[in-house]
Design a protein around this motif. Structure first.
Motif, PDB file in Angstrom:
ATOM      1  N   GLU A  58       0.831  -1.215   0.000  1.00 44.40           N
ATOM      2  CA  GLU A  58       0.000   0.000   0.000  1.00 44.40           C
ATOM      3  C   GLU A  58       0.862   1.260   0.000  1.00 44.40           C
ATOM      4  O   GLU A  58       0.430   2.310  -0.445  1.00 44.40           O
ATOM      5  CB  GLU A  58      -0.932   0.002   1.217  1.00 44.40           C
ATOM      6  N   ASP A  59       2.110   1.136   0.471  1.00 44.46           N
ATOM      7  CA  ASP A  59       2.999   2.302   0.486  1.00 44.46           C
ATOM      8  C   ASP A  59       3.350   2.758  -0.923  1.00 44.46           C
ATOM      9  O   ASP A  59       3.751   3.892  -1.139  1.00 44.46           O
ATOM     10  CB  ASP A  59       4.306   1.967   1.219  1.00 44.46           C
ATOM     11  N   HIS A  60       3.218   1.838  -1.891  1.00 48.87           N
ATOM     12  CA  HIS A  60       3.561   2.184  -3.269  1.00 48.87           C
ATOM     13  C   HIS A  60       2.396   2.819  -4.018  1.00 48.87           C
ATOM     14  O   HIS A  60       2.537   3.214  -5.157  1.00 48.87           O
ATOM     15  CB  HIS A  60       4.025   0.932  -4.033  1.00 48.87           C
ATOM     16  N   VAL A  61       1.255   2.846  -3.357  1.00 52.66           N
ATOM     17  CA  VAL A  61       0.062   3.383  -4.030  1.00 52.66           C
ATOM     18  C   VAL A  61       0.083   4.905  -3.986  1.00 52.66           C
ATOM     19  O   VAL A  61       0.264   5.502  -2.932  1.00 52.66           O
ATOM     20  CB  VAL A  61      -1.233   2.850  -3.373  1.00 52.66           C
ATOM     21  N   PHE A  62      -0.084   5.500  -5.172  1.00 55.83           N
ATOM     22  CA  PHE A  62      -0.220   6.955  -5.241  1.00 55.83           C
ATOM     23  C   PHE A  62      -1.704   7.266  -5.092  1.00 55.83           C
ATOM     24  O   PHE A  62      -2.550   6.585  -5.664  1.00 55.83           O
ATOM     25  CB  PHE A  62       0.279   7.461  -6.601  1.00 55.83           C
ATOM     26  N   SER A  63      -2.051   8.277  -4.335  1.00 60.31           N
ATOM     27  CA  SER A  63      -3.467   8.650  -4.288  1.00 60.31           C
ATOM     28  C   SER A  63      -3.624  10.163  -4.211  1.00 60.31           C
ATOM     29  O   SER A  63      -2.734  10.871  -3.726  1.00 60.31           O
ATOM     30  CB  SER A  63      -4.190   7.967  -3.130  1.00 60.31           C
ATOM     31  N   MET A  64      -4.714  10.616  -4.729  1.00 57.90           N
ATOM     32  CA  MET A  64      -5.008  12.057  -4.702  1.00 57.90           C
ATOM     33  C   MET A  64      -6.515  12.266  -4.576  1.00 57.90           C
ATOM     34  O   MET A  64      -7.304  11.384  -4.923  1.00 57.90           O
ATOM     35  CB  MET A  64      -4.523  12.741  -5.983  1.00 57.90           C
TER      36      MET A  64
END
Ligand code: AMP
Ligand code: MG
Length: 430
Positions: free
Chosen positions: A387-393
């Motif tokens: 989940e640390d590799h997930v980009f979110s905005m």
């Protein structure tokens, strides 16, 4: 050459029947380089038809009228035309025989009333009807050419193709009008117009105009030149100028929709398509609907969640209850969690989410009706797995309109954010 189109009928004036004849004729006329100055609809009223004809021939070179030449009492176009021309009617013996022959062939005696369909204003001639008993009328009014066709679309089209189109083509001098449409989403009509500047100048050829439907601002480019080749070449140049000024705001051309633009970004040039999952609150599945409108969408749209209540946001997507209580369901914090969860649970490249106040109830001073939060989560294919590799905005928008409009624009805005992320471009608005 300039044409005007006049449609006759109570049913048209009352809005009970949509005037498809005018739209069809306009498209046909444009394809042969004839400008259409306008359309008018008049009810079955002899004086009104007479006055309309008299006025309209002053605005055009050729007036094309459809409707009102049947055999019944409400068919008054031929009488109105004769009045406008200041002449009587005569019986066109040739067409009278045609009508009689028609009834004989179907084993019936011609009702007396049908003879009126062979009556022509003096000075006018009849136009052969290949599929009905009403002859068309060809006349001159104040020196301008007037054509009258039946209102029945099939008969009108046959008569237009056989007799009117070749006439107009000769006088249009082989000119051509070539058109195209470019679609944008995300900015209002006036902002688009401002960006286009002189391209929208009314005297420009090719001309550029805008129309709006469902929040989509479309540019309509019309190019009028002496040949199809030249008109097409100039059209392309103007399209390129529009593209240079609006850039990625343009998502498609002609029949291309936003979901289609996304489909090609997710799939084209990729061995394996990128995939999407959705988590929707106020749109209630509308994004899923838009994506799945396209056949073949199962290769990139994996599925989604309609989590309308806080309970379902918590139970199905694991949205933190404390966060729901502290920030509210319509918040960037919550849509971020929704997008991330949907992506994780469906193992997709993207998760997109929406939560908003669609109204008319539920607004508050801090979150009025139209407040919509959109979230996006992205895990690069082949990148890290945690989940640390997930980009979110997440982004918040204030959308205008009623409940239907807010939900529709929310879904389109969510697709637009996805589109810009897929293009690796910042969104050019808000
Ligand atoms: P009319 O020739 O006026 O008796 O029209 C015959 C029928 O054709 C009408 O009842 C309409 O249903 C249809 N019609 C007439 N004018 C139009 C029009 N402009 N567009 C579409 N349908 C039409
Ligand atoms: Mg009628």
């Amino acid at each position: 050459m300039k044409a005007f189109i006049l449609s006759i009928g109570d049913e048209l004036a009352l809005g009970q029947t949509i005037d498809t004849n005018s739209a069809w004729m306009s498209q046909q006329l444009a394809s042969i380089g004839c400008d259409v100055a306008g359309h008018m609809t008049v009810s079955d009223d002899k004086i009104a038809i007479r006055d309309a004809m008299t006025y309209l021939v002053g605005l055009c070179d050729v007036l094309i009228v459809s409707g009102g030449i049947g055999p019944t009492d409400d068919d008054l176009t031929r009488f109105a035309l004769a009045d406008a021309m200041g002449v009587e009617l005569y019986l066109d013996e040739g067409w009278a025989k045609e009508v009689e022959g028609f009834f004989t062939r179907i084993g019936r005696v011609m009702p007396k009333q049908n003879q009126v369909q062979a009556m022509m204003p003096v000075g006018a001639t009849s136009i052969f009807n290949t599929c009905g008993t009403a002859a068309g009328i060809r006349a001159k009014l104040k020196g301008k050419d007037v054509f009258v066709t039946p209102g029945v679309p099939k008969e009108m089209k046959a008569m237009f193709d056989r007799d009117i189109k070749p006439f107009v083509k000769t006088f249009a001098g082989g000119a051509a009008i070539v058109s195209s449409t470019l679609h944008t989403f995300g900015q209002g009509e006036s902002t688009i117009a401002e960006k286009l500047g002189d391209l929208m100048n009314r005297s420009r050829n090719p001309s550029v105009g805008t129309t709006v439907s469902g929040g989509i601002v479309s540019l309509r480019v019309n190019s009028r030149f002496e040949s199809v080749e030249r008109a097409t070449e100039e059209l392309r140049k103007t399209e390129q100028q529009c593209e240079a000024l609006l850039g990625d705001l343009i998502f498609g051309k002609e029949d291309q929709t936003l979901p289609m633009a996304i489909a090609s970004l997710l799939t084209q040039g990729r061995e394996k398509p990128l995939t999407v999952a959705t988590a929707e609150s106020c749109t209630g599945g509308l994004i899923a609907k838009m994506l799945t409108d396209l056949s073949g969408s199962s290769s990139y749209y994996m599925g989604g969640f309609v989590t309308y209540s806080n309970k379902s946001k918590y139970e199905r997507l694991g949205v933190n209850m404390e966060m729901l209580n502290v920030y509210g369901a319509v918040s960037e914090q919550v849509v971020l969690q929704m997008a991330r969860s949907a992506r994780r649970l469906m193992s997709t490249t993207y998760g997109i989410s929406v939560s908003g106040v669609a109204g008319p109830t539920g607004g508050s001073p801090t979150k009025p009706v139209g407040t919509v939060c959109i979230g996006l989560a992205y895990l690069e294919p082949g990148g890290g797995k945690t989940e640390d590799h997930v980009f979110s905005m997440a982004r918040t928008f204030q959308l205008p309109g009623d409940r239907d409009m807010i939900r529709d624009r929310s879904a389109k805005m969510a697709l637009t954010l996805l589109r810009f992320h897929l293009m690796q471009k910042p969104t050019p608005f808000q």
